[in-house]
Scaffold this active site. Sequence first.
Site, PDB file in Angstrom:
ATOM      1  N   ASP A  19       0.834  -1.217   0.000  1.00  0.00           N
ATOM      2  CA  ASP A  19       0.000   0.000   0.000  1.00  0.00           C
ATOM      3  C   ASP A  19       0.865   1.262   0.000  1.00  0.00           C
ATOM      4  O   ASP A  19       1.961   1.264   0.551  1.00  0.00           O
ATOM      5  CB  ASP A  19      -0.915  -0.023   1.234  1.00  0.00           C
ATOM      6  CG  ASP A  19      -2.064   0.964   1.102  1.00  0.00           C
ATOM      7  OD1 ASP A  19      -2.408   1.344  -0.041  1.00  0.00           O
ATOM      8  OD2 ASP A  19      -2.622   1.356   2.139  1.00  0.00           O
ATOM      9  N   HIS A  36       2.094   3.250  -9.113  1.00  0.00           N
ATOM     10  CA  HIS A  36       1.963   1.805  -9.338  1.00  0.00           C
ATOM     11  C   HIS A  36       3.165   1.279 -10.131  1.00  0.00           C
ATOM     12  O   HIS A  36       3.677   0.199  -9.861  1.00  0.00           O
ATOM     13  CB  HIS A  36       0.660   1.485 -10.090  1.00  0.00           C
ATOM     14  CG  HIS A  36      -0.571   1.870  -9.304  1.00  0.00           C
ATOM     15  ND1 HIS A  36      -0.722   1.576  -7.981  1.00  0.00           N
ATOM     16  CD2 HIS A  36      -1.708   2.527  -9.670  1.00  0.00           C
ATOM     17  CE1 HIS A  36      -1.900   2.034  -7.556  1.00  0.00           C
ATOM     18  NE2 HIS A  36      -2.501   2.620  -8.562  1.00  0.00           N
ATOM     19  N   TRP A  68     -12.160  -2.516  -7.575  1.00  0.00           N
ATOM     20  CA  TRP A  68     -12.984  -2.181  -8.752  1.00  0.00           C
ATOM     21  C   TRP A  68     -13.710  -0.864  -8.550  1.00  0.00           C
ATOM     22  O   TRP A  68     -14.245  -0.281  -9.496  1.00  0.00           O
ATOM     23  CB  TRP A  68     -14.016  -3.281  -9.031  1.00  0.00           C
ATOM     24  CG  TRP A  68     -13.417  -4.600  -9.413  1.00  0.00           C
ATOM     25  CD1 TRP A  68     -13.423  -5.732  -8.666  1.00  0.00           C
ATOM     26  CD2 TRP A  68     -12.742  -4.941 -10.648  1.00  0.00           C
ATOM     27  NE1 TRP A  68     -12.781  -6.754  -9.328  1.00  0.00           N
ATOM     28  CE2 TRP A  68     -12.356  -6.299 -10.558  1.00  0.00           C
ATOM     29  CE3 TRP A  68     -12.412  -4.227 -11.802  1.00  0.00           C
ATOM     30  CZ2 TRP A  68     -11.676  -6.969 -11.571  1.00  0.00           C
ATOM     31  CZ3 TRP A  68     -11.729  -4.885 -12.813  1.00  0.00           C
ATOM     32  CH2 TRP A  68     -11.371  -6.240 -12.694  1.00  0.00           C
ATOM     33  N   LEU A 130      11.017 -20.763  -4.249  1.00  0.00           N
ATOM     34  CA  LEU A 130      10.095 -19.800  -3.625  1.00  0.00           C
ATOM     35  C   LEU A 130       8.798 -19.823  -4.420  1.00  0.00           C
ATOM     36  O   LEU A 130       8.831 -19.841  -5.655  1.00  0.00           O
ATOM     37  CB  LEU A 130      10.714 -18.392  -3.670  1.00  0.00           C
ATOM     38  CG  LEU A 130       9.793 -17.210  -3.352  1.00  0.00           C
ATOM     39  CD1 LEU A 130       9.394 -17.224  -1.872  1.00  0.00           C
ATOM     40  CD2 LEU A 130      10.489 -15.882  -3.670  1.00  0.00           C
TER      41      LEU A 130
END
Length: 247
Positions: A19, A36, A68, A130
């Site tokens: 975040d 982003h 959304w 991983l």
Amino acid sequence: MSDDAPRSRVPGHIAVVMDGNGRWAKARLLPRSAGHRAGQRAVREIIEGCLHHGVQSLTLFAFSSENWRRPEEEISALMELFLRALDREVESLRQHDVRLTFIGELGSLNSLLRERIARAVAITAGNRKLTVNIAINYGGQWDITQAARELAAAVQRGELAVADIDQNRVAGYCQLSDQPPVDLFVRTGGEYRISNFLLWQMAYAELYFTDTLWPDFNQASLTQAIHAYANRERRYGRTGEQLAHTS
Ligand code: IPE
Ligand code: IPE
Ligand code: MG
């Protein structure tokens, strides 16, 4: 502080709410999409960090079922970024022995993205070092609801008795049932909430919150989180004295 936590104290499974991209961009007078984009570097850093520390599973919250509600242009910028990032990174992930999986209601994503997801999953399916799970259109309540639906359908088909529904059975129908429960939950960006991420799988996770915005998160930030985790006492309902006697 040494760089490496003792291996026994390294979390097996880390889940991250990435975040703060929007605020990172806003502070630089850039559009949210630039935040982003910048966040992708942090994804690379945390994957490298998890490989370095020997973490087995990393689950990243990329897009929630609630996201959304964002402006359409931000949603399409995010979907475009996911598509490009997959194309760009899949080969390097394969080489680093990273298996990629996706959790969430993927049926609502556009067909091109679904195709690239399937391709990335197939290319990395045999990898073992991983596992990186990307949560897209994921919600913890959806996850438990779909497990309930599957269980009900199994009962209806006569394959399962109601009395046989126990916690293991429910866990088996939730996402990530092939992986250990979350040991360490990390949320960047200074908010103290779970935002409908892995609810079932986080039942006994240690929670770690940092004000660092996601694009600024790096390997040193991960090491700090792992050190904080290593100093927690996980009691699982027992007393501290009981633990002292068994260790
Ligand atoms: C997290 O960053 C990324 C996604 C939810 C896709 P945000 O976009 O929520 O960033 P802030 O919280 O607005 O700073
Ligand atoms: C959670 O972050 C979802 C992801 C990081 C993908 P949000 O920024 O959407 O969560 P809220 O709105 O602060 O709860
Ligand atoms: Mg946010």
